[in-house]
Design a protein around this motif. Structure first.
Motif, PDB file in Angstrom:
ATOM      1  N   TYR A 200      15.833  11.343 -48.187  1.00  0.00           N
ATOM      2  CA  TYR A 200      16.810  11.859 -49.302  1.00  0.00           C
ATOM      3  C   TYR A 200      16.175  11.926 -50.751  1.00  0.00           C
ATOM      4  CZ  TYR A 200      20.847  10.461 -46.279  1.00  0.00           C
ATOM      5  OH  TYR A 200      21.745  10.321 -45.157  1.00  0.00           O
ATOM      6  N   VAL A 201      15.239  11.316 -50.995  1.00  0.00           N
ATOM      7  CA  VAL A 201      14.531  11.192 -52.342  1.00  0.00           C
ATOM      8  C   VAL A 201      13.779  12.363 -51.969  1.00  0.00           C
ATOM      9  CG1 VAL A 201      13.002  10.104 -54.069  1.00  0.00           C
ATOM     10  CG2 VAL A 201      14.670   8.824 -52.737  1.00  0.00           C
ATOM     11  N   ALA A 202      13.089  12.760 -50.984  1.00  0.00           N
ATOM     12  CA  ALA A 202      12.180  13.969 -50.983  1.00  0.00           C
ATOM     13  C   ALA A 202      13.244  15.114 -50.901  1.00  0.00           C
ATOM     14  CB  ALA A 202      11.471  13.994 -49.681  1.00  0.00           C
ATOM     15  N   LEU A 203      14.262  15.124 -50.594  1.00  0.00           N
ATOM     16  CA  LEU A 203      15.199  16.389 -50.685  1.00  0.00           C
ATOM     17  C   LEU A 203      15.767  16.405 -52.102  1.00  0.00           C
ATOM     18  CD1 LEU A 203      17.435  16.107 -47.240  1.00  0.00           C
ATOM     19  CD2 LEU A 203      16.069  18.325 -48.189  1.00  0.00           C
ATOM     20  N   GLU A 204      15.869  15.435 -52.813  1.00  0.00           N
ATOM     21  CA  GLU A 204      16.269  15.553 -54.336  1.00  0.00           C
ATOM     22  C   GLU A 204      15.141  16.162 -55.147  1.00  0.00           C
ATOM     23  OE1 GLU A 204      18.075  11.840 -55.760  1.00  0.00           O
ATOM     24  OE2 GLU A 204      18.440  11.282 -53.620  1.00  0.00           O
ATOM     25  N   LEU A 205      14.140  15.520 -54.601  1.00  0.00           N
ATOM     26  CA  LEU A 205      12.892  15.841 -55.635  1.00  0.00           C
ATOM     27  C   LEU A 205      12.628  17.467 -55.308  1.00  0.00           C
ATOM     28  CD1 LEU A 205      10.008  13.370 -54.951  1.00  0.00           C
ATOM     29  CD2 LEU A 205      10.842  14.271 -57.415  1.00  0.00           C
ATOM     30  N   PHE A 206      12.674  18.094 -54.155  1.00  0.00           N
ATOM     31  CA  PHE A 206      12.720  19.562 -53.966  1.00  0.00           C
ATOM     32  C   PHE A 206      13.862  20.182 -54.647  1.00  0.00           C
ATOM     33  CE2 PHE A 206      13.591  23.175 -51.210  1.00  0.00           C
ATOM     34  CZ  PHE A 206      12.757  23.867 -51.621  1.00  0.00           C
ATOM     35  N   LEU A 207      15.061  19.646 -54.488  1.00  0.00           N
ATOM     36  CA  LEU A 207      16.127  20.101 -55.076  1.00  0.00           C
ATOM     37  C   LEU A 207      16.018  20.464 -56.667  1.00  0.00           C
ATOM     38  CD1 LEU A 207      19.057  19.137 -52.950  1.00  0.00           C
ATOM     39  CD2 LEU A 207      18.000  21.387 -52.924  1.00  0.00           C
ATOM     40  N   LEU A 208      15.566  19.191 -57.170  1.00  0.00           N
ATOM     41  CA  LEU A 208      15.202  19.287 -58.654  1.00  0.00           C
ATOM     42  C   LEU A 208      14.224  20.081 -59.053  1.00  0.00           C
ATOM     43  CD1 LEU A 208      16.253  17.179 -61.047  1.00  0.00           C
ATOM     44  CD2 LEU A 208      13.796  16.204 -60.880  1.00  0.00           C
ATOM     45  N   SER A 209      13.079  20.274 -58.241  1.00  0.00           N
ATOM     46  CA  SER A 209      12.239  21.271 -58.708  1.00  0.00           C
ATOM     47  C   SER A 209      12.481  22.721 -58.392  1.00  0.00           C
ATOM     48  CB  SER A 209      10.912  21.145 -57.696  1.00  0.00           C
ATOM     49  OG  SER A 209      11.278  21.643 -56.356  1.00  0.00           O
ATOM     50  N   ARG A 210      13.599  22.982 -57.777  1.00  0.00           N
ATOM     51  CA  ARG A 210      14.100  24.432 -57.918  1.00  0.00           C
ATOM     52  C   ARG A 210      15.059  24.631 -58.975  1.00  0.00           C
ATOM     53  NH1 ARG A 210      16.822  26.922 -52.885  1.00  0.00           N
ATOM     54  NH2 ARG A 210      18.725  25.969 -53.755  1.00  0.00           N
ATOM     55  N   ALA A 211      15.656  23.585 -59.548  1.00  0.00           N
ATOM     56  CA  ALA A 211      16.622  23.642 -60.413  1.00  0.00           C
ATOM     57  C   ALA A 211      15.879  23.409 -62.039  1.00  0.00           C
ATOM     58  CB  ALA A 211      17.757  22.731 -60.260  1.00  0.00           C
ATOM     59  N   ARG A 212      14.653  23.678 -61.869  1.00  0.00           N
ATOM     60  CA  ARG A 212      13.978  23.268 -63.145  1.00  0.00           C
ATOM     61  C   ARG A 212      14.611  24.140 -64.527  1.00  0.00           C
ATOM     62  NH1 ARG A 212       8.824  21.398 -65.025  1.00  0.00           N
ATOM     63  NH2 ARG A 212       8.371  21.110 -62.795  1.00  0.00           N
ATOM     64  N   GLY A 213      15.035  23.792 -65.540  1.00  0.00           N
ATOM     65  CA  GLY A 213      15.371  24.567 -66.680  1.00  0.00           C
ATOM     66  C   GLY A 213      16.721  24.894 -66.592  1.00  0.00           C
TER      67      GLY A 213
END
Length: 223
Positions: A200-213
């Protein structure tokens, strides 16, 4: 999201998630555990939390892995307050997370530039694209290939985590991003991971990186 739902989210007097935020404000100053400390005893005024939610998950050096905001709150409880960790999706944990996240509303999502996170982001990327479950679907097939189209009468979003913890009308309550990810897994007829699973945390990190800005909306409201 329709105009009426957007208006509900933007009006703190109408946004139902603000009930949890109010509870979080009370919990912020409530002492707990054998250390008899409150969040405020260490962090002071909650205004100092501005920007924090916009950069979580973050790497926890003591654990050697990233943690999300709810996990960080529980680490503070067990390590600093010497109190029991709050249960996943419990009202108290969501209230504190919503209260902290509310301080970052309107700020840009800013994932940490931390090289230690890169293997976990890559793992999240792989999970996002991996087919799972009896329906043999991946996250990417819905949220990339079919974003904007309809599924069961609802518009498929691009899976940007801009509003968590989030109030969903479907749930009639507040929930974390983990809860939403579990819902997706069940919808794919895949076995959901346990709440403490690193996936879950890995997915959260990836999704966060896509949403940068993108702008943080927490606590948001969705159908």
């Amino acid at each position: 999201m329709g105009r009426s739902l957007q208006a509900m989210q933007d009006d703190d007097m109408a946004n139902p998630a603000m009930l949890w935020v109010q509870e979080g404000a009370a919990l912020w100053t409530r002492r707990a555990g054998s250390a008899d400390k409150s969040c405020a005893d260490c962090h002071g005024d909650v205004g100092g939390m501005a920007g924090v939610a916009a950069r979580y998950p973050a790497f926890a050096a003591g654990l050697g892995r990233p943690v999300d905001l709810e996990q960080r709150i529980n680490l503070c409880r067990t390590d600093k307050q010497k109190a029991d960790a709050l249960a996943d999706e419990s009202r108290e944990l969501l209230a504190l997370a919503a209260y902290v996240a509310r301080q970052s509303r309107g700020r840009p999502i800013a994932p940490p530039d931390d090289a230690r996170l890169q293997p976990f982001i890559a793992a999240g990327d792989a999970l996002y694209r991996r087919r799972q479950g009896q329906l043999n679907l991946s996250c990417a097939q819905c949220h990339d290939d079919n974003a904007g189209r309809k599924l069961g009468g609802a518009t498929i979003p691009q899976a940007h985590p801009t509003g968590y913890p989030i109030y969903r009308l479907e749930w009639q309550g507040l929930g974390s991003l983990k809860r939403r990810l579990r819902n997706c897994l069940v919808g794919m007829r895949a076995e959901a991971y346990g709440y403490d699973a690193p996936e879950y945390v890995a997915l959260e990190l990836f999704l966060l990186s896509r949403a940068r800005g993108m702008t943080l909306e927490s606590p948001a409201v969705r159908p």
